[in-house]
Design a protein around this motif. Structure first.
Motif, PDB file in Angstrom:
ATOM      1  N   VAL A  13       0.839  -1.204   0.000  1.00 29.26           N
ATOM      2  CA  VAL A  13       0.000   0.000   0.000  1.00 29.26           C
ATOM      3  C   VAL A  13       0.871   1.249   0.000  1.00 29.26           C
ATOM      4  O   VAL A  13       0.580   2.220  -0.714  1.00 29.26           O
ATOM      5  N   ILE A  14       1.937   1.257   0.772  1.00 33.24           N
ATOM      6  CA  ILE A  14       2.831   2.424   0.822  1.00 33.24           C
ATOM      7  C   ILE A  14       3.443   2.663  -0.560  1.00 33.24           C
ATOM      8  O   ILE A  14       3.578   3.810  -1.003  1.00 33.24           O
ATOM      9  N   ALA A  15       3.813   1.587  -1.269  1.00 34.87           N
ATOM     10  CA  ALA A  15       4.359   1.739  -2.620  1.00 34.87           C
ATOM     11  C   ALA A  15       3.343   2.393  -3.550  1.00 34.87           C
ATOM     12  O   ALA A  15       3.688   3.284  -4.342  1.00 34.87           O
ATOM     13  N   VAL A  16       2.086   1.995  -3.450  1.00 37.57           N
ATOM     14  CA  VAL A  16       1.036   2.592  -4.288  1.00 37.57           C
ATOM     15  C   VAL A  16       0.854   4.065  -3.936  1.00 37.57           C
ATOM     16  O   VAL A  16       0.777   4.934  -4.825  1.00 37.57           O
ATOM     17  N   VAL A  17       0.806   4.374  -2.653  1.00 36.44           N
ATOM     18  CA  VAL A  17       0.587   5.756  -2.216  1.00 36.44           C
ATOM     19  C   VAL A  17       1.760   6.658  -2.633  1.00 36.44           C
ATOM     20  O   VAL A  17       1.552   7.780  -3.120  1.00 36.44           O
ATOM     21  N   VAL A  18       2.979   6.181  -2.464  1.00 36.05           N
ATOM     22  CA  VAL A  18       4.152   6.972  -2.858  1.00 36.05           C
ATOM     23  C   VAL A  18       4.175   7.146  -4.379  1.00 36.05           C
ATOM     24  O   VAL A  18       4.535   8.226  -4.884  1.00 36.05           O
ATOM     25  N   THR A  19       3.780   6.127  -5.123  1.00 39.11           N
ATOM     26  CA  THR A  19       3.711   6.245  -6.577  1.00 39.11           C
ATOM     27  C   THR A  19       2.700   7.308  -6.984  1.00 39.11           C
ATOM     28  O   THR A  19       2.972   8.126  -7.880  1.00 39.11           O
ATOM     29  N   ILE A  20       1.551   7.317  -6.336  1.00 40.73           N
ATOM     30  CA  ILE A  20       0.543   8.347  -6.630  1.00 40.73           C
ATOM     31  C   ILE A  20       1.112   9.734  -6.328  1.00 40.73           C
ATOM     32  O   ILE A  20       0.970  10.671  -7.123  1.00 40.73           O
ATOM     33  N   TRP A  21       1.788   9.869  -5.192  1.00 36.77           N
ATOM     34  CA  TRP A  21       2.400  11.156  -4.841  1.00 36.77           C
ATOM     35  C   TRP A  21       3.437  11.573  -5.874  1.00 36.77           C
ATOM     36  O   TRP A  21       3.490  12.727  -6.312  1.00 36.77           O
ATOM     37  N   ALA A  22       4.292  10.618  -6.304  1.00 35.37           N
ATOM     38  CA  ALA A  22       5.351  10.929  -7.274  1.00 35.37           C
ATOM     39  C   ALA A  22       4.768  11.326  -8.620  1.00 35.37           C
ATOM     40  O   ALA A  22       5.228  12.301  -9.244  1.00 35.37           O
ATOM     41  N   VAL A  23       3.741  10.617  -9.067  1.00 32.72           N
ATOM     42  CA  VAL A  23       3.116  10.945 -10.357  1.00 32.72           C
ATOM     43  C   VAL A  23       2.470  12.325 -10.297  1.00 32.72           C
ATOM     44  O   VAL A  23       2.632  13.137 -11.226  1.00 32.72           O
ATOM     45  N   THR A  24       1.753  12.616  -9.219  1.00 29.74           N
ATOM     46  CA  THR A  24       1.120  13.943  -9.120  1.00 29.74           C
ATOM     47  C   THR A  24       2.168  15.048  -9.008  1.00 29.74           C
ATOM     48  O   THR A  24       1.979  16.141  -9.543  1.00 29.74           O
ATOM     49  N   SER A  25       3.290  14.771  -8.349  1.00 29.49           N
ATOM     50  CA  SER A  25       4.375  15.765  -8.277  1.00 29.49           C
ATOM     51  C   SER A  25       4.979  16.002  -9.656  1.00 29.49           C
ATOM     52  O   SER A  25       5.263  17.140 -10.037  1.00 29.49           O
ATOM     53  N   LEU A  26       5.179  14.932 -10.430  1.00 30.51           N
ATOM     54  CA  LEU A  26       5.724  15.077 -11.776  1.00 30.51           C
ATOM     55  C   LEU A  26       4.768  15.839 -12.685  1.00 30.51           C
ATOM     56  O   LEU A  26       5.194  16.695 -13.471  1.00 30.51           O
TER      57      LEU A  26
END
Length: 192
Positions: free
Chosen positions: A106-119
């Motif tokens: 779950v943390i990997a999914v959440v961090v991925t969402i954060w990284a994509v939105t930051s990009l």
């Protein structure tokens, strides 16, 4: 309440009910949660009626003389075969994996969402995944420490093995029933 039901129970009576509840747990008639509830109520009971209510849906214990089971050899220690089966080292590892495995996923999914939105926004956004990872991680650490100290991995493994044995016995009963049914090939051909 009149008669024996209204009389006060002694510590020995409470202990006898606790022993019967333990036997019911070992037989698979009670699950751990229900056993724990009934055990607490047994030690809090004041009268015989309160104690008898805890055993009312359990069959009476069959005396050894009338039992169809072979008695244990005299002096042989009482052994729980399930406890021996699940005594391996993998029990704790499996329990820890069951407890902790969803966390990194779950943390990997959440961090991925954060990284994509930051990009996509072309700037480094507030790291909100910490609000997911931090509290959940703290709860998992507490659950791990309390579970290991309470013997939860072994208890869970015993329950899992009991379920597996029940399913195996159920499949065997079905096979026996199917074996007892006449096969269509065995039936004489219809004359017509």
């Amino acid at each position: 309440m009149d008669g024996r039901d209204g009389m006060r129970a002694a510590d020995a009576d409470r202990a006898a009910v606790a022993d019967r509840l333990r036997v019911a747990l070992d037989e698979g008639r009670l699950d751990l949660h229900e056993y724990d509830e009934r055990l607490q109520r047994a030690y809090a009971a004041r009268t015989y009626a309160e104690l008898e209510a805890l055993l009312s849906d359990l069959p009476p214990v069959t005396p050894e003389q009338r039992s169809t089971l072979a008695p244990a050899a005299p002096g042989a220690p009482a052994v729980d075969p399930l406890a021996d089966q699940v005594a391996g080292r993998g029990v704790t590892a499996r329990w820890l994996a069951d407890l902790w495995l969803p966390y990194p996923q779950v943390i990997a999914v959440v961090v991925t969402i954060w990284a994509v939105t930051s990009l996509l926004s072309q700037e480094l956004l507030y790291f909100w995944p910490a609000w997911v990872a931090g509290p959940w991680g703290a709860v998992l650490v507490i659950r791990t420490v309390s579970g290991l100290s309470a013997g939860e991995p072994r208890r869970q493994a015993i329950e899992r093995e009991r379920k597996r044995q029940r399913r195996r016995a159920k499949r065997e009963r079905k096979r026996e029933l199917r074996a007892g049914e006449p096969d269509e090939r065995d039936a004489p051909p219809a004359v017509g």
